[in-house]
Design a protein around this motif. Structure first.
Motif, PDB file in Angstrom:
ATOM      1  N   ALA A  36      42.330  49.758 -26.503  1.00  0.00           N
ATOM      2  CA  ALA A  36      43.756  49.673 -26.821  1.00  0.00           C
ATOM      3  C   ALA A  36      44.558  50.745 -26.093  1.00  0.00           C
ATOM      4  CB  ALA A  36      43.965  49.790 -28.326  1.00  0.00           C
ATOM      5  N   ASP A  39      43.421  50.042 -21.735  1.00  0.00           N
ATOM      6  CA  ASP A  39      43.452  48.732 -21.101  1.00  0.00           C
ATOM      7  C   ASP A  39      44.696  47.963 -21.559  1.00  0.00           C
ATOM      8  OD1 ASP A  39      43.030  46.195 -20.067  1.00  0.00           O
ATOM      9  OD2 ASP A  39      40.969  46.046 -20.761  1.00  0.00           O
ATOM     10  N   ARG A  40      45.705  47.920 -20.699  1.00  0.00           N
ATOM     11  CA  ARG A  40      46.986  47.294 -21.044  1.00  0.00           C
ATOM     12  C   ARG A  40      46.818  45.815 -21.408  1.00  0.00           C
ATOM     13  NH1 ARG A  40      51.845  49.024 -20.725  1.00  0.00           N
ATOM     14  NH2 ARG A  40      51.392  50.721 -19.301  1.00  0.00           N
ATOM     15  N   GLU A  41      45.959  45.087 -20.698  1.00  0.00           N
ATOM     16  CA  GLU A  41      45.749  43.665 -20.974  1.00  0.00           C
ATOM     17  C   GLU A  41      45.177  43.462 -22.376  1.00  0.00           C
ATOM     18  OE1 GLU A  41      42.954  40.090 -19.289  1.00  0.00           O
ATOM     19  OE2 GLU A  41      43.663  41.583 -17.856  1.00  0.00           O
ATOM     20  N   LEU A  43      45.459  45.553 -24.893  1.00  0.00           N
ATOM     21  CA  LEU A  43      46.495  45.964 -25.839  1.00  0.00           C
ATOM     22  C   LEU A  43      47.506  44.850 -26.065  1.00  0.00           C
ATOM     23  CD1 LEU A  43      48.031  48.068 -27.532  1.00  0.00           C
ATOM     24  CD2 LEU A  43      49.131  48.811 -25.423  1.00  0.00           C
ATOM     25  N   GLU A  44      47.996  44.268 -24.986  1.00  0.00           N
ATOM     26  CA  GLU A  44      49.005  43.213 -25.117  1.00  0.00           C
ATOM     27  C   GLU A  44      48.435  41.994 -25.836  1.00  0.00           C
ATOM     28  OE1 GLU A  44      52.215  43.537 -24.614  1.00  0.00           O
ATOM     29  OE2 GLU A  44      51.827  45.597 -23.973  1.00  0.00           O
ATOM     30  N   GLY A  45      47.192  41.646 -25.550  1.00  0.00           N
ATOM     31  CA  GLY A  45      46.561  40.512 -26.217  1.00  0.00           C
ATOM     32  C   GLY A  45      46.425  40.716 -27.710  1.00  0.00           C
ATOM     33  N   GLN A  46      46.085  41.908 -28.112  1.00  0.00           N
ATOM     34  CA  GLN A  46      45.901  42.183 -29.535  1.00  0.00           C
ATOM     35  C   GLN A  46      47.230  42.450 -30.246  1.00  0.00           C
ATOM     36  OE1 GLN A  46      42.992  41.469 -30.779  1.00  0.00           O
ATOM     37  NE2 GLN A  46      42.403  41.092 -28.666  1.00  0.00           N
ATOM     38  N   ARG A  47      48.205  42.968 -29.518  1.00  0.00           N
ATOM     39  CA  ARG A  47      49.510  43.285 -30.126  1.00  0.00           C
ATOM     40  C   ARG A  47      50.147  42.031 -30.707  1.00  0.00           C
ATOM     41  NH1 ARG A  47      53.842  47.160 -27.460  1.00  0.00           N
ATOM     42  NH2 ARG A  47      51.881  48.266 -27.347  1.00  0.00           N
ATOM     43  N   GLY A  48      50.092  40.918 -29.981  1.00  0.00           N
ATOM     44  CA  GLY A  48      50.658  39.669 -30.483  1.00  0.00           C
ATOM     45  C   GLY A  48      49.960  39.206 -31.749  1.00  0.00           C
ATOM     46  N   ASN A  51      51.067  41.459 -34.607  1.00  0.00           N
ATOM     47  CA  ASN A  51      52.417  41.097 -35.047  1.00  0.00           C
ATOM     48  C   ASN A  51      52.400  39.857 -35.915  1.00  0.00           C
ATOM     49  OD1 ASN A  51      54.203  43.041 -34.238  1.00  0.00           O
ATOM     50  ND2 ASN A  51      54.693  42.074 -32.297  1.00  0.00           N
TER      51      ASN A  51
END
Length: 109
Positions: A36, A39-41, A43-48, A51
């Protein structure tokens, strides 16, 4: 005497099983944190997903939200660990971060 040895062996096996389980779970959570953060990818995948989960929580206070979120986070971490090699992924991400951090120095292997 034989019963005592058998009981102690069973207790020792149970303690070792519990210890290995706790260490495995700690490794999964640590790896998820590394992914998290680095690795930006990931992080973004899990952030959604996080939310979406937060929208579905029904809670009256921060403690209830925290309890539900922590349970969901543990579940998500173990699901990810089963679906993908998160432990290896975290090591690869750490290695890349290490190499990038040391690219300006005279690091040698």
């Amino acid at each position: 005497m034989m019963w005592i040895v058998a009981i102690l062996a069973i207790v020792l096996m149970a303690v070792l099983f519990f210890l290995f389980k706790v260490l495995y779970e700690a490794n999964i959570m640590r790896s998820m944190f590394v992914m998290a953060v680095l690795d930006r990818e990931f992080l973004e995948g899990q952030r959604g997903k996080i939310n979406d989960y937060m929208k579905s929580i029904a809670a009256a206070n921060a403690i209830e939200v925290s309890k539900q979120f922590n349970a969901a986070l543990d579940s998500m971490a173990f699901r990810i660990a089963k679906e993908a090699p998160i432990l290896l992924g975290a090591r690869a991400v750490l290695w890349e971060a290490f190499k990038n951090a040391n690219s300006n120095t005279s690091f040698r292997q």
